[in-house]
Design an enzyme around this catalytic site. Sequence first.
Site, short mmCIF file in Angstrom:
data_model
loop_
_atom_site.label_atom_id
_atom_site.label_comp_id
_atom_site.label_asym_id
_atom_site.label_seq_id
_atom_site.Cartn_x
_atom_site.Cartn_y
_atom_site.Cartn_z
N THR A 125 0.82 -1.21 0.00
CA THR A 125 0.00 0.00 0.00
C THR A 125 0.86 1.26 0.00
OG1 THR A 125 -1.61 -1.28 1.27
CG2 THR A 125 -2.00 1.08 1.12
N TYR B 118 5.53 -12.15 4.86
CA TYR B 118 4.28 -11.70 4.24
C TYR B 118 3.99 -12.61 3.05
CZ TYR B 118 1.26 -8.30 1.70
OH TYR B 118 0.26 -7.68 1.01
N LYS C 107 2.03 -12.20 8.10
CA LYS C 107 0.92 -11.54 7.43
C LYS C 107 0.45 -12.48 6.33
CE LYS C 107 -0.41 -7.42 4.81
NZ LYS C 107 0.05 -6.17 4.16
N ILE D 175 -3.11 -6.37 9.20
CA ILE D 175 -2.35 -5.25 8.63
C ILE D 175 -3.25 -4.72 7.52
CG2 ILE D 175 -0.27 -4.54 7.42
CD1 ILE D 175 1.27 -6.62 9.02
#
Length: 291
Positions: free
Chosen positions: A44, A132, A160, A202
Amino acid sequence: MFQGAMVAIVTPFKAGQVDEETFRNLIEFQIANGTHGIVPCGTTGESATLSFNEHERVIEIAVEQVDKRVPVIAGTGSNNTEEAIRLTKHAKNAGADGALLISPYYNKPTQEGLYRHYEKIAKAVDIPLVPYNIPGRTAVNMEPDTIARLAKIDNIVAIKEAAGSMKQITDIIARCGDELVVLSGEDFLTFPLLCVGGKGVISVVSNIAPADMANLCNLFLGGDFDAARKLYYRLLPLCHGLFYETNPAPVKAALAMMNKIPSDELRLPLAPMSPANRLRLRQDLQAYGLI
């Protein structure tokens, strides 16, 4: 340390450069609204199109502005293990509380390659690490057995998980138990993940609705499951709306509509939202009361 709603914060730009003042203001907006952690330089945050110097500077700004009020988990992943080590060392030296490392993308490592990648980073840098897993972007799914192996490494403390599979999430939690904190990488799975033993998210949605995302986790972790469920269903249209197009185009458009950033400027190859999807998103924000 790593639980609740932690924002995958955007990186605002102005005339092609990182807009430091706006970034600091966004951090203050997050902390004022109860966000449990700040995660700069993730997907992001457009980490893929930040230069190394920009990447390091954004992490430094985040750590400085947060000033230990909430944890900072710095995005330091790369498909080059040595580059990931360099970025993770910098994050530690800058004062970050942990590092988020996307699985290597494009080069499609085997499960053994994934394990060795994270193992080498963990040995090189003594900081809490959060792998992640997002196979939709990396082309490789990190399997539960591999994640369970990684959970045995002392400074790999959380994952994540964004494979989009509740089966995978439950398999990870069943294999790892209390050895590993499991965080959702997808807002729309936050409540289901909490129900099976995950500890938070997250979050992209936290960029625009930080208080409600934080409250969702607070309610659930505090035992008020029914109130958490009701809030989850209220948030669900935002969870979908921020993915009408490739993240982070919609969330930047939303923040601009909310006057939280001066513009929704992105870096190529990302392009602004189409007019039709921008209208849909505006309607979602109006329905929620954000604009």
